[in-house]
Design a protein around this motif. Structure first.
Motif, mmCIF file in Angstrom:
data_model
loop_
_atom_site.group_PDB
_atom_site.id
_atom_site.type_symbol
_atom_site.label_atom_id
_atom_site.label_comp_id
_atom_site.label_asym_id
_atom_site.label_seq_id
_atom_site.Cartn_x
_atom_site.Cartn_y
_atom_site.Cartn_z
ATOM 1 N N ASP A 1 0.858 -1.184 0.000
ATOM 2 C CA ASP A 1 0.000 0.000 0.000
ATOM 3 C C ASP A 1 0.893 1.233 0.000
ATOM 4 N N VAL A 2 0.500 2.254 -0.789
ATOM 5 C CA VAL A 2 1.279 3.496 -0.916
ATOM 6 C C VAL A 2 0.392 4.654 -0.493
ATOM 7 N N LEU A 3 0.874 5.477 0.419
ATOM 8 C CA LEU A 3 0.147 6.653 0.903
ATOM 9 C C LEU A 3 0.963 7.898 0.590
ATOM 10 N N PHE A 4 0.339 8.842 -0.112
ATOM 11 C CA PHE A 4 0.990 10.108 -0.435
ATOM 12 C C PHE A 4 0.402 11.194 0.442
ATOM 13 N N GLY A 5 1.262 12.019 1.029
ATOM 14 C CA GLY A 5 0.820 13.139 1.849
ATOM 15 C C GLY A 5 0.684 14.417 1.044
ATOM 16 N N ASP A 6 0.238 15.488 1.747
ATOM 17 C CA ASP A 6 0.021 16.785 1.093
ATOM 18 C C ASP A 6 1.174 17.743 1.320
ATOM 19 N N THR A 7 2.225 17.341 2.005
ATOM 20 C CA THR A 7 3.355 18.232 2.296
ATOM 21 C C THR A 7 4.601 17.716 1.584
ATOM 22 N N LEU A 8 5.674 18.496 1.711
ATOM 23 C CA LEU A 8 6.957 18.144 1.097
ATOM 24 C C LEU A 8 7.997 17.912 2.173
ATOM 25 N N GLU A 9 8.866 16.934 1.942
ATOM 26 C CA GLU A 9 9.988 16.651 2.830
ATOM 27 C C GLU A 9 11.270 17.155 2.193
ATOM 28 N N THR A 10 12.170 17.615 3.030
ATOM 29 C CA THR A 10 13.465 18.096 2.547
ATOM 30 C C THR A 10 14.427 16.922 2.426
ATOM 31 N N VAL A 11 15.094 16.818 1.247
ATOM 32 C CA VAL A 11 16.080 15.774 1.014
ATOM 33 C C VAL A 11 17.473 16.379 0.880
ATOM 34 N N ASP A 12 17.612 17.326 -0.054
ATOM 35 C CA ASP A 12 18.889 18.020 -0.280
ATOM 36 C C ASP A 12 20.051 17.038 -0.468
ATOM 37 N N ALA A 13 19.788 16.015 -1.241
ATOM 38 C CA ALA A 13 20.846 15.046 -1.534
ATOM 39 C C ALA A 13 20.484 14.298 -2.802
ATOM 40 N N ASP A 14 21.507 13.810 -3.484
ATOM 41 C CA ASP A 14 21.289 12.968 -4.663
ATOM 42 C C ASP A 14 20.458 13.691 -5.735
ATOM 43 N N GLU A 15 20.779 14.987 -5.940
ATOM 44 C CA GLU A 15 20.145 15.819 -6.970
ATOM 45 C C GLU A 15 18.667 16.109 -6.672
ATOM 46 N N ILE A 16 18.213 15.879 -5.432
ATOM 47 C CA ILE A 16 16.810 16.094 -5.074
ATOM 48 C C ILE A 16 16.774 17.034 -3.882
ATOM 49 N N ALA A 17 15.986 18.105 -4.008
ATOM 50 C CA ALA A 17 15.829 19.058 -2.913
ATOM 51 C C ALA A 17 14.628 18.713 -2.048
ATOM 52 N N LEU A 18 13.473 18.463 -2.666
ATOM 53 C CA LEU A 18 12.245 18.190 -1.930
ATOM 54 C C LEU A 18 11.536 17.004 -2.560
ATOM 55 N N ILE A 19 10.747 16.304 -1.768
ATOM 56 C CA ILE A 19 9.963 15.189 -2.264
ATOM 57 C C ILE A 19 8.673 15.132 -1.464
ATOM 58 N N SER A 20 7.603 14.636 -2.078
ATOM 59 C CA SER A 20 6.324 14.521 -1.385
ATOM 60 C C SER A 20 6.445 13.576 -0.189
ATOM 61 N N SER A 21 5.792 13.969 0.892
ATOM 62 C CA SER A 21 5.781 13.105 2.068
ATOM 63 C C SER A 21 4.890 11.894 1.800
ATOM 64 N N GLY A 22 5.178 10.797 2.458
ATOM 65 C CA GLY A 22 4.375 9.586 2.281
ATOM 66 C C GLY A 22 5.125 8.372 2.780
ATOM 67 N N ARG A 23 4.497 7.204 2.638
ATOM 68 C CA ARG A 23 5.140 5.975 3.080
ATOM 69 C C ARG A 23 4.635 4.797 2.258
ATOM 70 N N VAL A 24 5.428 3.748 2.271
ATOM 71 C CA VAL A 24 5.123 2.495 1.592
ATOM 72 C C VAL A 24 5.128 1.402 2.661
ATOM 73 N N ALA A 25 4.053 0.609 2.693
ATOM 74 C CA ALA A 25 3.933 -0.400 3.753
ATOM 75 C C ALA A 25 3.328 -1.669 3.182
ATOM 76 N N PRO A 26 3.647 -2.825 3.772
ATOM 77 C CA PRO A 26 2.985 -4.067 3.359
ATOM 78 C C PRO A 26 1.471 -3.931 3.504
#
Length: 443
Positions: free
Chosen positions: A398-423
């Motif tokens: 199951d994949v859940l996407f959130g409405d906010t952004l998380e800061t990464v600042d690594a590996d050519e990525i600054a921000l990414i959508s919040s969320g999680r992947v779970a069995p």
């Protein structure tokens, strides 16, 4: 004093002036024609001096009579002998009258000529066309005194048709500067077009107007309608030019600005731009001896060489390789990602699952997770039954996407959508999940 007219040299052999009805109106107005001939015959300086003296004499309305002494005192800046010559010329041709008391005053013809000249000079000081304003004012005056004629209306119709032709030529040229100038000319004459419309409305409302006059008035109305639509045509043409305008980098300067600046330069400055832009190539004479020419002649005249040159046969066909496998899509990244997700035993953040290898692989993984997020909304029969893609879509995740952004600042990525992947079974219900984002949500 009128002199006999000798028109024989201007007319065709065997034709007399009495047989040309178009000359009747002009010959009947000989005094007025002679007055204008007097004013405008001679050098430019002589014409200006006659007009100057005639206008100044007619300007003083409180004292319309001038003594010779008063005229000499008024024109102290003129040579006395030249002044007397001008006064005599005007007096001999009935533009000035010399009364019995020895005073000068304007004749009726002279005053009419001064009034017509004053109106023309008044219109020439403004931006609009001299002809259109003058003709419209003439029509208004003739209408006020009940003397509106077909000829007077015809002059206005000719001017309107000329303006229409000029505006059509400006649009057809495709030049922004010509179109803008024509549009400015139309705007400057809008008030005369409006007054002409008022004259036509009153004229056509009169039930006693002659048919010939009404016919010309209707044609004038059609011409004014075409001019009224010209402004929209100008705007469409300018919109097309605007779509083709090129901006020079981030300077804010467009190709129109460059063209306008070039128009301000003279021919010498424009020619200077060509300095060092062209290289003169000297003409090298042909250096070939008899042996070289003979070798070339033998090759051209040889039958074998000519046969090779005209041989247009196609080369033999190549045998097609048997068993060549068609090209297939490289799904190695998808298979590797599916293997990683298959080993997932507890919920993980979206950033931990997606990030790795740079922006492009991360965006690809995020787009694949969108398939899992919408997997329960898609008919299973609609997806691929076999192959790596079908196996990926059947992962129990199951994949859940959130409405906010998380800061990464690594590996050519600054921000990414919040969320999680779970069995499957450990994530929230599917109907509470947000729609799957596009890869552009990685920044």
């Amino acid at each position: 004093m009128n002199t006999p007219l000798d028109l024989a040299e201007f007319l065709a052999p065997g034709v007399s002036a009495d047989e040309v009805p178009e000359l009747a109106a002009l010959t009947a107005a000989r005094p007025l024609v002679d007055a204008f001939i007097t004013l405008f015959r001679g050098t430019e300086a002589e014409v200006l001096m006659r007009l100057l003296v005639l206008r100044e004499i007619g300007r003083d309305t409180d004292a319309p009579r001038w003594s010779p002494e008063a005229l000499r005192a008024r024109f102290t800046y003129l040579d006395p002998v030249k002044l007397e010559t001008v006064l005599k010329r005007l007096r001999d041709n009935a533009l000035l009258s010399f009364a019995a008391d020895g005073h000068y005053h304007l004749s009726d013809i002279g005053r009419n000529a001064v009034a017509a000249l004053a109106m023309l000079l008044r219109f020439s000081e403004e931006e609009e066309d001299v002809e259109l304003g003058f003709l419209t004012a003439q029509l208004a005056g003739l209408q006020a005194v009940g003397g509106l004629t077909q000829e007077a209306l015809g002059h206005l119709l000719g001017k309107l048709n000329e303006l229409t032709w000029h505006f059509e030529e400006a649009i057809a040229s495709g030049s922004e500067f010509h179109i803008v100038a024509a549009r400015r000319r139309l705007s400057a004459n809008e008030k005369w077009l409006a007054r002409g419309t008022e004259i036509l409305r009153k004229l056509l409302a009169d039930p006693e107007v002659p048919f010939e006059v009404a016919q010309v008035a209707q044609r004038i109305g059609l011409a004014q309608s075409r001019l009224a639509r010209a402004d929209a045509s100008f705007q469409r043409a300018l919109n097309k030019i605007e779509a083709q305008r090129v901006t020079l980098g981030a300077s804010g300067i467009s190709s129109s600005d460059v063209s306008a600046w070039l128009r301000t330069l003279d021919a010498a400055a424009l020619a200077a731009f060509a300095d060092d832009a062209f290289a003169l190539v000297p003409e090298i004479p042909l250096l070939a001896g008899g042996h070289e020419l003979l070798d070339r002649a033998e090759a051209v005249l040889s039958e074998d060489v000519r046969a090779q040159e005209i041989d247009a046969a196609l080369p033999p066909a190549d045998a097609t390789e048997i068993g060549a496998a068609p090209e297939t899509e490289d799904l190695a990244l998808l298979q590797h990602f599916a293997a990683r997700l298959g080993q997932l035993s507890q919920p993980a953040r979206l950033a931990e699952v997606v990030v790795g290898g740079g922006f492009a692989p991360a965006a690809y993984r995020l787009s694949l997770l969108a398939l899992l997020a919408d997997g329960d909304l898609i008919d299973a029969s609609a997806g691929p039954a076999e192959g790596p893609v079908g196996e990926f879509m059947r992962l129990p995740l199951d994949v859940l996407f959130g409405d906010t952004l998380e800061t990464v600042d690594a590996d050519e990525i600054a921000l990414i959508s919040s969320g999680r992947v779970a069995p499957r079974g450990s994530a929230p219900a599917a109907d509470n999940r947000s729609p799957a984002p596009l890869p552009q949500e990685i920044r």
